[in-house]
Structures are given as structure tokens and as C-alpha cells.
Write an enzyme that holds these catalytic residues in place. Structure first.
Site, mmCIF file in Angstrom:
data_model
loop_
_atom_site.group_PDB
_atom_site.id
_atom_site.type_symbol
_atom_site.label_atom_id
_atom_site.label_comp_id
_atom_site.label_asym_id
_atom_site.label_seq_id
_atom_site.Cartn_x
_atom_site.Cartn_y
_atom_site.Cartn_z
ATOM 1 N N LYS A 75 9.663 2.797 -5.595
ATOM 2 C CA LYS A 75 8.392 2.826 -5.330
ATOM 3 C C LYS A 75 8.230 1.901 -3.820
ATOM 4 O O LYS A 75 7.293 1.149 -3.823
ATOM 5 C CB LYS A 75 7.445 2.064 -6.416
ATOM 6 C CG LYS A 75 7.567 2.922 -7.703
ATOM 7 C CD LYS A 75 6.802 1.927 -8.692
ATOM 8 C CE LYS A 75 6.770 2.850 -9.991
ATOM 9 N NZ LYS A 75 7.916 2.707 -10.720
ATOM 10 N N LEU A 76 8.637 2.754 -2.753
ATOM 11 C CA LEU A 76 8.729 2.056 -1.486
ATOM 12 C C LEU A 76 7.488 2.247 -0.887
ATOM 13 O O LEU A 76 6.472 3.126 -1.148
ATOM 14 C CB LEU A 76 9.620 2.603 -0.500
ATOM 15 C CG LEU A 76 10.975 2.599 -0.894
ATOM 16 C CD1 LEU A 76 11.845 3.257 0.198
ATOM 17 C CD2 LEU A 76 11.390 1.147 -1.121
ATOM 18 N N ASP A 130 5.380 0.365 2.711
ATOM 19 C CA ASP A 130 5.469 -0.617 3.774
ATOM 20 C C ASP A 130 4.928 0.075 5.055
ATOM 21 O O ASP A 130 4.512 1.298 5.096
ATOM 22 C CB ASP A 130 6.831 -1.090 3.740
ATOM 23 C CG ASP A 130 6.867 -2.484 4.403
ATOM 24 O OD1 ASP A 130 5.986 -2.822 5.386
ATOM 25 O OD2 ASP A 130 7.491 -3.399 3.574
ATOM 26 N N ILE A 131 5.114 -0.808 6.250
ATOM 27 C CA ILE A 131 4.737 0.114 7.461
ATOM 28 C C ILE A 131 5.784 1.020 7.601
ATOM 29 O O ILE A 131 6.780 1.106 7.009
ATOM 30 C CB ILE A 131 4.860 -1.025 8.553
ATOM 31 C CG1 ILE A 131 6.236 -1.784 8.832
ATOM 32 C CG2 ILE A 131 3.472 -2.181 8.487
ATOM 33 C CD1 ILE A 131 6.486 -2.411 10.055
ATOM 34 N N ASN A 150 7.764 2.235 9.955
ATOM 35 C CA ASN A 150 9.275 1.926 10.418
ATOM 36 C C ASN A 150 9.995 1.265 9.194
ATOM 37 O O ASN A 150 11.149 1.672 9.043
ATOM 38 C CB ASN A 150 9.243 1.063 11.464
ATOM 39 C CG ASN A 150 10.773 1.015 12.210
ATOM 40 O OD1 ASN A 150 11.327 1.637 12.614
ATOM 41 N ND2 ASN A 150 11.054 -0.508 12.311
ATOM 42 N N THR A 174 1.458 5.313 -15.203
ATOM 43 C CA THR A 174 1.329 5.716 -16.514
ATOM 44 C C THR A 174 0.729 4.555 -17.353
ATOM 45 O O THR A 174 0.134 4.810 -18.399
ATOM 46 C CB THR A 174 2.214 6.293 -17.137
ATOM 47 O OG1 THR A 174 3.431 5.437 -17.331
ATOM 48 C CG2 THR A 174 2.692 7.739 -16.430
ATOM 49 N N GLN A 183 1.971 1.925 -22.301
ATOM 50 C CA GLN A 183 1.975 3.325 -21.702
ATOM 51 C C GLN A 183 0.434 3.657 -22.234
ATOM 52 O O GLN A 183 0.128 3.576 -23.543
ATOM 53 C CB GLN A 183 2.856 4.327 -21.899
ATOM 54 C CG GLN A 183 4.287 3.881 -21.450
ATOM 55 C CD GLN A 183 4.707 4.024 -19.928
ATOM 56 O OE1 GLN A 183 3.574 4.214 -19.251
ATOM 57 N NE2 GLN A 183 5.556 3.630 -19.457
ATOM 58 N N ARG A 186 12.675 3.425 -22.969
ATOM 59 C CA ARG A 186 12.620 2.656 -24.364
ATOM 60 C C ARG A 186 12.917 3.607 -25.603
ATOM 61 O O ARG A 186 13.659 3.011 -26.296
ATOM 62 C CB ARG A 186 11.201 1.937 -24.345
ATOM 63 C CG ARG A 186 11.225 0.598 -23.744
ATOM 64 C CD ARG A 186 9.670 0.043 -23.574
ATOM 65 N NE ARG A 186 9.124 0.835 -22.872
ATOM 66 C CZ ARG A 186 7.727 0.274 -22.422
ATOM 67 N NH1 ARG A 186 7.182 -0.897 -22.900
ATOM 68 N NH2 ARG A 186 7.168 0.889 -21.582
#
Length: 229
Positions: free
Chosen positions: A63-64, A66-67, A69, A116, A186, A207
Site C-alpha cells: 500500500k505505497l 508517498d511523494i 520520487n 474492506t 471486515q 484468516r
């Protein structure tokens, strides 16, 4: 694509040793595994390399965000790891940077729309005016425009997302629960068969498999339900 390639087992366990045990127990049944933050920070990235060397498929759920670059640098490094899928939060600038960094590789970038575990009240608390389905649709459209390889959304939104993005993008749905299973934390869930019928290409199940008394039997049962769909 075979059914076992459409089931992604979430290795949401305490440590690498527990993850390796699950992988061994599922040998011949499941071949695609998700590694998230918890495992990544305790040796999971090294495990990802080991799994790919053994011919397994890996979904890095990082789940990146950021700016531009920083996102691009992260995606470029992960593209060299031979994993199959990587998640980014569905913010347009981050997605465009990620797509450019992954160009020429076999890495499928997935846009995380709305978690979710979140419902309308959770989104309001976070400052969003849109209901979950509306925000998912908005972000799915932006992901398509950015050139992302797929969408992560609740199975309850998969049919609408499929109509929006067309036939080619992957739709990966977490929050899958077999009939009668505990929903846990969930809030927007479907059974495996319902999710596939709604247009999902891949189901993430953690799970109900990794916490089962017999993970192999649990995975086999889920694959049987997927096959029936």
C-alpha cells in the site's frame, strides 16, 4: 488462469516461521501468497524472494503512498524482485509515478480503493464525503486512466468496478469469507462464489485459511466453492 492461481492466501501470521509452515501445508493446493506489512517487517521480503525462487507467486501488499520520487524508487526496487503484484493507494500522482517506474517489467500494480474494514461512518470520520461505493468508483476510474494493472476493492463493489474498468484489469478482492465464517473486523464481505460471479479475478483469503485447524482442508474447500462458481 486456473482456479488455484485465482486464490491468494494471505500470510497474515506472526512471523516467517509460521508463514513457511502454512506454505508447506498448502503445497500442491495453493501457489499464490500475499505478504503484508506485519510479515514484511519480520523477514517477509526475504521470504518473498525465497517463494519466487521456488516457483510460487507473491503479492506484496505494501500500500505505497508517498511523494512521486519515493513511490517510483520503491516500485522500481520491487519490480526487480520477481513478485507478481504490488499495491499502491489509489492517489493519481502516486499511481502515475508507479506505473512509469514499473514500465517494462512483469509487475502488476494494484490500486487500493477503500479498505474492506471501512464503512460510510469510517469514511466520514476520515474526512471523505463520498460513500464507499462512490469513492471506490472514483478511484477505480483514476486507476484505469493512470494505467494501473488492477484494482483492490471489496467484492461487494466488484461488479460495478468491472463495468467501469472493462474486461482487462485485474480485480482483487480481500474480505472473502466462506458461508458461515466469522467476519472478524471486515465490514464489506462476500463468499468466494459470490465474489467470482461479481467479476473478481483474484480472491484474497487469510484468516479463514491460516487460522483454521486444518489450513489445507480449508483452502481445498474454498477452491471447490470457487470451482462451482
Amino acid at each position: 488462469m486456473t482456479i488455484d492461481e485465482r486464490l491468494i492466501v494471505g500470510l497474515d501470521v506472526a512471523d516467517v516461521r509460521a508463514a513457511e509452515k502454512i506454505v508447506r501445508e498448502l503445497d500442491g493446493v495453493a501457489n499464490f501468497f500475499k505478504i503484508g506489512h506485519g510479515l514484511a517487517f519480520t523477514g517477509g521480503l526475504e521470504l518473498a524472494r525465497d517463494l519466487t525462487r521456488d516457483g510460487k507467486k507473491v503479492f506484496l501488499d505494501m500500500k505505497l503512498l508517498d511523494i512521486d520520487n519515493t513511490v517510483a524508487n520503491g516500485v522500481a526496487k520491487i519490480a526487480g524482485m520477481a513478485v507478481s503484484m504490488l499495491t499502491l493507494h489509489a492517489y493519481p500522482k502516486a499511481m502515475r509515478a508507479g506505473v512509469e517506474a514499473a514500465r517494462g517489467s512483469n509487475l502488476t500494480l494494484l490500486a487500493v480503493t477503500v479498505l474492506t474494514s471501512m464503512d460510510e461512518a469510517d469514511l466520514r470520520e476520515a474526512g471523505y464525503a463520498d460513500a464507499p461505493a462512490a469513492l471506490v468508483a472514483k478511484r477505480a476510474g483514476q486507476a484505469r486512466e493512470a494505467g494501473m494493472g488492477g484494482i483492490v476493492c471489496a467484492a461487494t463493489e466488484a461488479a460495478d468496478v468491472r463495468r467501469l474498468v472493462g474486461p482487462d484489469m485485474a480485480i482483487v478482492t480481500p474480505g472473502i469469507r466462506p458461508a458461515g465464517a466469522d467476519k472478524g473486523d471486515q465490514k464489506r464481505v462476500m463468499t468466494p462464489a459470490e465474489a467470482l460471479r461479481a467479476g473478481a479475478t483474484h480472491l484474497v483469503v487469510a484468516r479463514p485459511i491460516v487460522a483454521a485447524d486444518n489450513p489445507r482442508a480449508a483452502a481445498t474447500s474454498i477452491i471447490a466453492e470457487m470451482t462451482s462458481a
